[in-house]
Scaffold this active site. Structure first.
Site, PDB file in Angstrom:
ATOM      1  N   HIS A 124       3.036   6.024  -2.615  1.00 19.91           N
ATOM      2  CA  HIS A 124       3.641   6.389  -3.502  1.00 19.91           C
ATOM      3  C   HIS A 124       3.986   7.444  -4.338  1.00 19.91           C
ATOM      4  O   HIS A 124       4.094   8.432  -4.063  1.00 19.91           O
ATOM      5  CB  HIS A 124       2.182   6.315  -4.844  1.00 19.91           C
ATOM      6  CG  HIS A 124       1.868   5.143  -6.029  1.00 19.91           C
ATOM      7  ND1 HIS A 124       2.857   6.343  -6.672  1.00 19.91           N
ATOM      8  CD2 HIS A 124       2.079   3.705  -6.355  1.00 19.91           C
ATOM      9  CE1 HIS A 124       2.960   5.010  -8.143  1.00 19.91           C
ATOM     10  NE2 HIS A 124       2.714   3.991  -7.864  1.00 19.91           N
ATOM     11  N   ASP A 201      -5.160   9.599  -2.325  1.00 17.98           N
ATOM     12  CA  ASP A 201      -5.013   8.656  -3.098  1.00 17.98           C
ATOM     13  C   ASP A 201      -6.199   7.524  -2.919  1.00 17.98           C
ATOM     14  O   ASP A 201      -5.451   6.924  -2.841  1.00 17.98           O
ATOM     15  CB  ASP A 201      -3.154   8.811  -3.042  1.00 17.98           C
ATOM     16  CG  ASP A 201      -3.241   7.221  -3.859  1.00 17.98           C
ATOM     17  OD1 ASP A 201      -3.762   6.911  -4.541  1.00 17.98           O
ATOM     18  OD2 ASP A 201      -1.278   7.430  -4.099  1.00 17.98           O
ATOM     19  N   GLN A 204      -5.864   2.565  -4.465  1.00 19.84           N
ATOM     20  CA  GLN A 204      -5.804   1.047  -3.797  1.00 19.84           C
ATOM     21  C   GLN A 204      -6.876   1.321  -3.155  1.00 19.84           C
ATOM     22  O   GLN A 204      -7.004  -0.004  -1.870  1.00 19.84           O
ATOM     23  CB  GLN A 204      -4.649   0.707  -2.973  1.00 19.84           C
ATOM     24  CG  GLN A 204      -3.551   0.789  -3.755  1.00 19.84           C
ATOM     25  CD  GLN A 204      -2.975  -0.120  -4.896  1.00 19.84           C
ATOM     26  OE1 GLN A 204      -3.999  -1.623  -4.851  1.00 19.84           O
ATOM     27  NE2 GLN A 204      -2.394  -0.352  -5.832  1.00 19.84           N
ATOM     28  N   LYS A 227      -6.984  -0.039 -12.384  1.00 18.38           N
ATOM     29  CA  LYS A 227      -6.807  -0.728 -10.580  1.00 18.38           C
ATOM     30  C   LYS A 227      -8.224  -1.477 -10.306  1.00 18.38           C
ATOM     31  O   LYS A 227      -8.340  -1.977  -9.453  1.00 18.38           O
ATOM     32  CB  LYS A 227      -6.207   0.214  -9.977  1.00 18.38           C
ATOM     33  CG  LYS A 227      -4.644  -0.411  -9.976  1.00 18.38           C
ATOM     34  CD  LYS A 227      -3.979   0.715  -9.043  1.00 18.38           C
ATOM     35  CE  LYS A 227      -1.951   1.133  -9.468  1.00 18.38           C
ATOM     36  NZ  LYS A 227      -2.129   1.876  -8.957  1.00 18.38           N
ATOM     37  N   CYS A 365       7.386   1.644  -5.841  1.00 19.08           N
ATOM     38  CA  CYS A 365       7.180   2.829  -6.004  1.00 19.08           C
ATOM     39  C   CYS A 365       6.953   3.637  -4.647  1.00 19.08           C
ATOM     40  O   CYS A 365       6.202   4.370  -4.953  1.00 19.08           O
ATOM     41  CB  CYS A 365       6.078   3.216  -7.304  1.00 19.08           C
ATOM     42  SG  CYS A 365       5.992   2.810  -8.862  1.00 19.08           S
TER      43      CYS A 365
HETATM   44  C1  PLP Z   1      -1.022   2.203  -9.102  1.00 20.18           C
HETATM   45  C2  PLP Z   1      -1.331   4.055  -7.748  1.00 20.18           C
HETATM   46  C3  PLP Z   1      -1.040   4.352  -7.687  1.00 20.18           C
HETATM   47  C4  PLP Z   1      -0.667   5.468  -9.617  1.00 20.18           C
HETATM   48  O1  PLP Z   1      -1.066   4.905 -10.687  1.00 20.18           O
HETATM   49  P1  PLP Z   1      -1.098   5.294 -12.158  1.00 20.18           P
HETATM   50  O2  PLP Z   1      -2.225   4.285 -12.254  1.00 20.18           O
HETATM   51  O3  PLP Z   1       0.167   4.795 -12.509  1.00 20.18           O
HETATM   52  O4  PLP Z   1      -1.650   6.653 -12.804  1.00 20.18           O
HETATM   53  C5  PLP Z   1      -0.557   6.084  -7.116  1.00 20.18           C
HETATM   54  N1  PLP Z   1      -1.373   5.658  -5.399  1.00 20.18           N
HETATM   55  C6  PLP Z   1      -1.110   4.281  -5.802  1.00 20.18           C
HETATM   56  C7  PLP Z   1      -1.505   3.562  -4.170  1.00 20.18           C
HETATM   57  C8  PLP Z   1      -1.189   3.223  -6.703  1.00 20.18           C
HETATM   58  O5  PLP Z   1      -0.863   2.093  -6.013  1.00 20.18           O
END
Ligand code: PLP
Length: 407
Positions: A124, A201, A204, A227, A365
């Protein structure tokens, strides 16, 4: 709960009763943000009607209630990811903030000219740009682990990149565009063999699979509240104490200090060293309510249900001749990206929206990833614990309709 009661789960999410253009809302944009259960919505009202006050400051009754509730959330989050210590859980604004914090504070301390940072081709933007900024600042080099046509990491290439110049590996657990579930434990083990720390990260992953930061042995883990059925404006950076201790603070201000003199300021201990200023208190407390909600359903139950639904959706969509999947990894979670008849994803999204179906279209993104596949974007359906097979059927018939319109 032993039986996965989808009807009662859906009843907990009031927004799912929405009608769009006379059709029932089919919400399949959970990768962008999830809907909130009534208990989380109530927690916001309860906070403002019963305990609104600033945290970590006052001796008065309300301030103590607010502080306790805020710190209970930290405790719940710490338990949820099995952190060794509650103070290894830093409350941030979300994944983006968490990754920027590490890029800034770890980067400043440990990344020098000629060093390298490893990311992957499926990151991302929020796990790309902070590292580019750091590398530019420090004269370091960003290296990118390639992927195959299925959307799986090239583990051989990854291993070949590991050397003493690499100061950090930062990789997504689950790709928000492809759904690929990366072998984090193996990635971490290989990096650790070279003494390199790993940031994951988890934006998800946290809502779909059981995360145990100690079992994974990751050094940093970032995720967002919104999320995982919680509110926007709050998220987590988990970090191992040994790293957090060695990192300078991120922002300066209230709460992050122990003692301020014009000559010198002594910083506060963990986690407060990284939490300058008044936090998003109500969101923090509501995130605790979201964790409670997930736990009442059970993450292993959710994972089983969602895996089944993902299989069902993949099979049903694959019966449409004009469909091309982007992201066909063996190990996947919650996300299906596709193109229809080579039509622009936006045009497909508009037709689906007319039929009440919410999907995401575009680059998600992940522009470099789209470039890797030579496409402008995809249509992405991403599932959550409250989606149903009936909704997938509606998606499939709407995609068929789009395919026939966009010849
Ligand atoms: C949504 C997302 C982000 C960013 O998250 P924010 O809540 O916008 O800060 C980063 N990495 C992944 C894989 C995402 O799905």
């Amino acid at each position: 709960m032993t039986h996965y009661d989808i009807h009662s789960i859906r009843a907990d999410f009031p927004i799912l009763k929405t009608k769009v253009n006379g059709y029932p809302l089919v919400y399949l944009d959970n990768g962008a943000t999830t809907q909130k259960p009534q208990s989380v919505i109530n927690a916001i009202t309860d906070y403002y009607t019963q305990i609104n006050s600033n945290v970590h400051r006052g001796v008065h009754h309300l301030s103590q209630l607010a502080t306790d509730a805020y710190e209970v959330t930290r405790r719940k989050l710490s338990e949820f990811i099995n952190a060794a210590q509650d103070y290894e859980v830093i409350l941030t604004n979300g994944t983006t903030h968490s990754i920027n914090l590490v890029a800034h504070c770890y980067g400043k301390q440990f990344v020098k000219e000629g060093d390298e940072i490893i990311i992957s081709a499926m990151e991302h933007h929020s796990n790309i740009v902070p590292w580019q900024m750091l590398c530019e600042e420090q004269g370091a080099k960003l290296r990118v682990v390639p992927i195959n046509d299925e959307g799986e990491l090239d583990m051989g290439a990854y291993q070949a990149m590991l050397n003493e110049r690499v100061k950090l590996v930062s990789i997504t657990y689950v790709s928000n565009t492809l759904g690929t579930l990366n072998p984090i434990k193996e990635i971490t083990k290989l990096a650790h063999d070279h003494g390199i720390p790993v940031l994951v990260d988890g934006a998800q992953a946290i809502q779909h699979l059981h995360v145990d930061v100690q079992a994974l042995d990751v050094d940093f883990f970032a995720f967002s509240g919104h999320k995982m059925y919680g509110p926007t404006g709050v998220g987590v950076l988990y970090g191992k104490e040994k790293w957090l201790d060695q990192m300078p603070p991120y922002q300066g201000g209230g709460d992050m200090i122990k003692e301020v003199r014009f000559e010198k300021t002594i910083y506060n201990e963990l986690p407060f060293k990284f939490e300058a200023g008044t936090p998003n208190i109500e969101a923090g407390i509501c995130l605790g309510a979201a964790v409670d909600y997930i736990k009442t359903i059970g993450l292993s139950q959710i994972a089983l249900y969602e895996t089944e639904l993902l299989k069902y959706a993949t099979k049903a969509l694959s019966e449409i001749d004009q469909i091309r999947f982007i992201g066909t990894a063996k190990e996947k979670s919650s996300v299906i990206s596709f193109l229809v008849n080579g039509a622009h994803p936006y045009d497909v999204g508009v037709i689906l929206d007319k039929l009440g179906i919410a999907v995401r279209t575009g680059h998600h993104c992940t522009q470099p990833l789209m470039e890797r596949f030579g496409i402008p974007g995809t249509v992405r359906a991403s599932i959550a614990m409250y989606n149903t097979k009936e909704e997938i059927d509606l998606l499939v018939s709407a995609v068929k309709r789009a395919a026939s319109m966009l010849l």
